[in-house]
Design a protein around this motif. Structure first.
Motif, short mmCIF file in Angstrom:
data_model
loop_
_atom_site.label_atom_id
_atom_site.label_comp_id
_atom_site.label_asym_id
_atom_site.label_seq_id
_atom_site.Cartn_x
_atom_site.Cartn_y
_atom_site.Cartn_z
N ALA A 1 -2.44 5.67 5.14
CA ALA A 1 -1.51 4.55 5.38
C ALA A 1 -0.25 5.06 6.09
O ALA A 1 0.26 4.40 7.01
N LYS A 2 0.22 6.21 5.68
CA LYS A 2 1.43 6.78 6.32
C LYS A 2 1.15 7.12 7.78
O LYS A 2 1.97 6.87 8.66
N THR A 3 -0.03 7.72 8.03
CA THR A 3 -0.41 8.05 9.41
C THR A 3 -0.48 6.78 10.25
O THR A 3 0.07 6.71 11.36
N CYS A 4 -1.14 5.76 9.70
CA CYS A 4 -1.28 4.49 10.44
C CYS A 4 0.10 3.90 10.72
O CYS A 4 0.37 3.43 11.83
N ALA A 5 0.99 3.93 9.73
CA ALA A 5 2.35 3.39 9.92
C ALA A 5 3.07 4.13 11.05
O ALA A 5 3.76 3.52 11.87
N LEU B 1 -8.95 7.12 12.78
CA LEU B 1 -8.66 6.99 11.34
C LEU B 1 -9.57 5.91 10.77
O LEU B 1 -9.60 4.78 11.28
N PHE B 2 -10.31 6.27 9.72
CA PHE B 2 -11.18 5.28 9.07
C PHE B 2 -10.75 5.12 7.62
O PHE B 2 -10.89 6.04 6.82
N ALA B 3 -10.19 3.98 7.29
CA ALA B 3 -9.77 3.70 5.91
C ALA B 3 -10.83 2.82 5.27
O ALA B 3 -10.98 1.64 5.65
N GLU B 4 -11.54 3.42 4.32
CA GLU B 4 -12.66 2.67 3.70
C GLU B 4 -12.15 2.00 2.43
O GLU B 4 -12.41 2.48 1.33
N GLU B 5 -11.37 0.96 2.62
CA GLU B 5 -10.81 0.30 1.43
C GLU B 5 -10.45 -1.15 1.72
O GLU B 5 -10.62 -1.63 2.84
N ASP B 6 -9.94 -1.80 0.69
CA ASP B 6 -9.57 -3.20 0.83
C ASP B 6 -8.45 -3.34 1.87
O ASP B 6 -7.46 -2.59 1.85
N ILE B 7 -8.61 -4.32 2.75
CA ILE B 7 -7.69 -4.47 3.88
C ILE B 7 -6.25 -4.76 3.41
O ILE B 7 -5.30 -4.13 3.87
N ASP B 8 -6.10 -5.71 2.50
CA ASP B 8 -4.74 -6.05 2.06
C ASP B 8 -4.09 -4.87 1.34
O ASP B 8 -2.90 -4.60 1.53
N ALA B 9 -4.87 -4.15 0.52
CA ALA B 9 -4.31 -3.00 -0.20
C ALA B 9 -3.82 -1.96 0.81
O ALA B 9 -2.73 -1.41 0.67
N PHE B 10 -4.62 -1.75 1.84
CA PHE B 10 -4.25 -0.76 2.86
C PHE B 10 -2.96 -1.17 3.59
O PHE B 10 -2.02 -0.40 3.71
N PHE B 11 -2.91 -2.43 4.06
CA PHE B 11 -1.73 -2.83 4.86
C PHE B 11 -0.48 -3.02 4.00
O PHE B 11 0.63 -2.89 4.50
N HIS B 12 -0.65 -3.28 2.71
CA HIS B 12 0.51 -3.26 1.81
C HIS B 12 1.13 -1.86 1.84
O HIS B 12 2.34 -1.71 1.95
N ARG B 13 0.26 -0.84 1.77
CA ARG B 13 0.76 0.54 1.79
C ARG B 13 1.37 0.90 3.15
O ARG B 13 2.39 1.56 3.21
N VAL B 14 0.71 0.43 4.22
CA VAL B 14 1.26 0.70 5.56
C VAL B 14 2.66 0.09 5.67
O VAL B 14 3.58 0.68 6.23
N GLY C 1 6.59 1.56 4.19
CA GLY C 1 7.65 2.25 4.94
C GLY C 1 8.22 1.39 6.06
O GLY C 1 9.35 1.60 6.49
N LEU C 2 7.48 0.43 6.54
CA LEU C 2 7.91 -0.34 7.72
C LEU C 2 8.73 -1.58 7.34
O LEU C 2 9.58 -2.03 8.12
N ASN C 3 8.41 -2.14 6.18
CA ASN C 3 9.11 -3.35 5.69
C ASN C 3 9.14 -4.49 6.70
O ASN C 3 10.18 -5.07 6.99
N LEU C 4 7.97 -4.80 7.25
CA LEU C 4 7.90 -5.87 8.24
C LEU C 4 7.70 -7.23 7.59
O LEU C 4 8.16 -8.25 8.10
N VAL C 5 6.98 -7.25 6.48
CA VAL C 5 6.55 -8.54 5.91
C VAL C 5 7.56 -9.01 4.87
O VAL C 5 7.83 -8.32 3.88
N ALA C 6 8.10 -10.20 5.12
CA ALA C 6 9.06 -10.77 4.16
C ALA C 6 8.29 -11.26 2.93
O ALA C 6 7.19 -11.81 3.07
#
Ligand code: CNA
Length: 257
Positions: free
Chosen positions: A8-12, A233-246, A249-254
């Motif tokens: 998630a950090k790498t993707c961010a 990068l292949f993240a084999e996990e739940d999409i929402d869980a992954f992007f929550h982690r991404v 650090g970015l704090n894009l989603v209100a």
């Protein structure tokens, strides 16, 4: 640090550097919203009692007898009475607002990217939001289609023709293919999320990308057109869980209130 956290950090960090991001989304991006995929054990084909999915979306069959399709579509539309976009839909809308998105190319027909606020959406398989008469071409909103479906099993236009949602059927041309190809070629970061990469031509698109490729998918996906060695990068996990982690650090989603 756990693998998922590192990924998630790498993707961010890649997202922060990228300016022409393309998201290729599939049915898996909307399952958390409550829209099942088509073919899974809880999928809509089974719920609607459909044995042969190809027949369901076959344009020649629809024109001969639309009753099979409308049995399914009634079930599909019922789901939408309580559906809202997921965290990941909102994440990519926020990235667009920041000016970093080239496009969302979606195989989904549910309109949830637009509902989340994304404007640069290319619906390669069309969408359920608009409908047309097969005979005279008159157009119908989703609301007017719902009203007609409440009154009759198969909705008809005033001219007597059958109305069909603007969803791409087998035997029909996909939408905006050139624009989808152009966006993918120009992308400096392609994120493929929630697609089994089985249905072509959407499944061909990642092979056009010259930038980095991130795949987020839980479950099988086809490597026929996108071999693992091409994925950065292949993240084999739940999409929402992954992007929550991404987004940590970015704090894009209100937050939602
Ligand atoms: P698909 O073939 O159903 O593949 C979905 C993939 O997502 C599978 O590999 C799943 O394992 C994976 N997945 C499901 N949920 C999650 C999750 N929460 N986190 C991570 N991975 C997950 O879907 P495709 O989009 O590749 O197939 C193309 C068809 C399906 C398109 O024509 C779509 O129109 C059609 N479809 C659309 C919708 C929709 O609009 N929401 C729903 C169902 C099917």
């Amino acid at each position: 640090m756990e693998k998922t956290e590192t990924q998630a950090k790498t993707c961010a960090s890649w997202i922060e550097k990228a300016s022409r991001i393309v998201l290729l989304s599939g049915a898996g991006l909307s399952t958390a919203a409550g829209i099942p995929d088509f073919r899974g054990p809880e999928g809509l084909y089974r719920r609607a009692g459909v044995d042969n999915p190809e027949a369901l979306f076959d344009i020649e069959r629809f024109d001969r007898d639309p009753s099979l399709f409308y049995r399914f579509h009634r079930e599909f539309l019922r789901l939408f009475e309580r559906i809202t976009p997921t965290f990941t839909h909102r994440f990519f809308a926020a990235l667009e607002a920041r000016g970093a998105m080239e496009a969302v190319v979606t195989q989904n027909i549910d309109g949830l990217h637009q509902a989340a606020g994304s404007k640069k959406v290319l619906e390669i398989h069309g969408g359920i939001g608009s409908n047309h008469c097969r005979r005279c071409g008159a157009s119908f909103t989703l609301d007017s289609l719902r009203t007609l479906m409440a009154a009759e099993e198969i909705p008809h236009c005033r001219c007597g023709g059958v109305i069909k949602p603007d969803v791409v059927f087998f035997g029909e041309a996909v939408r905006e293919l050139e624009a989808c190809q152009r966006a993918t070629v120009e992308a400096d970061l392609l994120v493929v999320a929630g697609s089994s990469l089985v249905v072509t031509p959407a499944a061909f698109l990642p092979s056009l990308c010259q930038g980095k490729i991130v795949v987020v998918n839980r479950g099988d996906f086809s490597e026929r057109y996108l071999p693992r060695r091409r994925i950065d990068l292949f993240a084999e996990e739940d999409i929402d869980a992954f992007f929550h982690r991404v987004d940590d650090g970015l704090n894009l989603v209100a937050p939602l209130h």
